[in-house]
Design an enzyme around this catalytic site. Sequence first.
Site, PDB file in Angstrom:
ATOM      1  N   ARG A   1     -32.985 -49.580  15.333  1.00 25.62           N
ATOM      2  CA  ARG A   1     -31.626 -50.082  15.134  1.00 25.62           C
ATOM      3  C   ARG A   1     -30.889 -49.195  14.118  1.00 25.62           C
ATOM      4  O   ARG A   1     -31.496 -48.502  13.307  1.00 25.62           O
ATOM      5  CB  ARG A   1     -31.636 -51.530  14.634  1.00 25.62           C
ATOM      6  CG  ARG A   1     -32.132 -52.539  15.656  1.00 25.62           C
ATOM      7  CD  ARG A   1     -31.188 -52.653  16.835  1.00 25.62           C
ATOM      8  NE  ARG A   1     -31.633 -53.621  17.821  1.00 25.62           N
ATOM      9  CZ  ARG A   1     -32.360 -53.334  18.893  1.00 25.62           C
ATOM     10  NH1 ARG A   1     -32.770 -52.093  19.109  1.00 25.62           N
ATOM     11  NH2 ARG A   1     -32.693 -54.269  19.755  1.00 25.62           N
TER      12      ARG A   1
ATOM     13  N   TYR B   1     -25.551 -62.138  24.883  1.00 27.58           N
ATOM     14  CA  TYR B   1     -24.961 -61.700  23.608  1.00 27.58           C
ATOM     15  C   TYR B   1     -24.155 -60.423  23.808  1.00 27.58           C
ATOM     16  O   TYR B   1     -22.999 -60.323  23.400  1.00 27.58           O
ATOM     17  CB  TYR B   1     -26.085 -61.490  22.594  1.00 27.58           C
ATOM     18  CG  TYR B   1     -25.641 -60.860  21.299  1.00 27.58           C
ATOM     19  CD1 TYR B   1     -24.929 -61.592  20.357  1.00 27.58           C
ATOM     20  CD2 TYR B   1     -25.943 -59.531  21.008  1.00 27.58           C
ATOM     21  CE1 TYR B   1     -24.513 -61.015  19.165  1.00 27.58           C
ATOM     22  CE2 TYR B   1     -25.547 -58.950  19.824  1.00 27.58           C
ATOM     23  CZ  TYR B   1     -24.826 -59.693  18.908  1.00 27.58           C
ATOM     24  OH  TYR B   1     -24.418 -59.115  17.735  1.00 27.58           O
TER      25      TYR B   1
END
Length: 197
Positions: free
Chosen positions: A86, A18
């Site tokens: 995150r 990814y």
Amino acid sequence: LKPIATPEDAPARPSSVYAATKLMQEHLLLQAAEVAPWSVAVLRLQNVYGPGQSLNNPYTGVLSIFTRALLAGRTVNVFEDGQITRDFIFIDDAVDALVKTSDVRRKLDGPVNIGTGRGITILEAAEILAAQAGRGADAVSVSKKFRTGDVRHAVADVRRASEILDWKPTTTFREGVVRLVDWAKEELGEPSTSAQC
């Protein structure tokens, strides 16, 4: 060790397919722009979330996946110890960054991070979502599972965006969660609430 925000000039070492494909997209666009009559601006968007994001696609953002599960009465499973960090950026702030980029009259020299510059753990994010969805602490479970290649901490250094684009995010995570959950309730045919978490 204390995690720090990642600047744009940090060495790129993708640890997953990814991540490697995202970096390759940057290279392809920059190479194409060398012979094209148009220019490219590379914005490195962090974890974008908010109304309009698919609630059904298993590859969509984690917040949409968690929201769907919580509103369906299911438990959300948080990977590792829940302390993965995150940088979640609300959709309106991301769009504002795109608009400001289109207004820049000069070529951008290198990529620009678009995020909040602040990290939140996946566990805390799940707990805030659960509260906004009217669920208790038992709706969130730390599974200890992991995905190979997952980055432990991913928070953007957004100083370049402020300097070059005159841009800063304005939506707090809690404000964004209220809007995401209320929108999801409407999408799923449930009564909306404006209760703050």
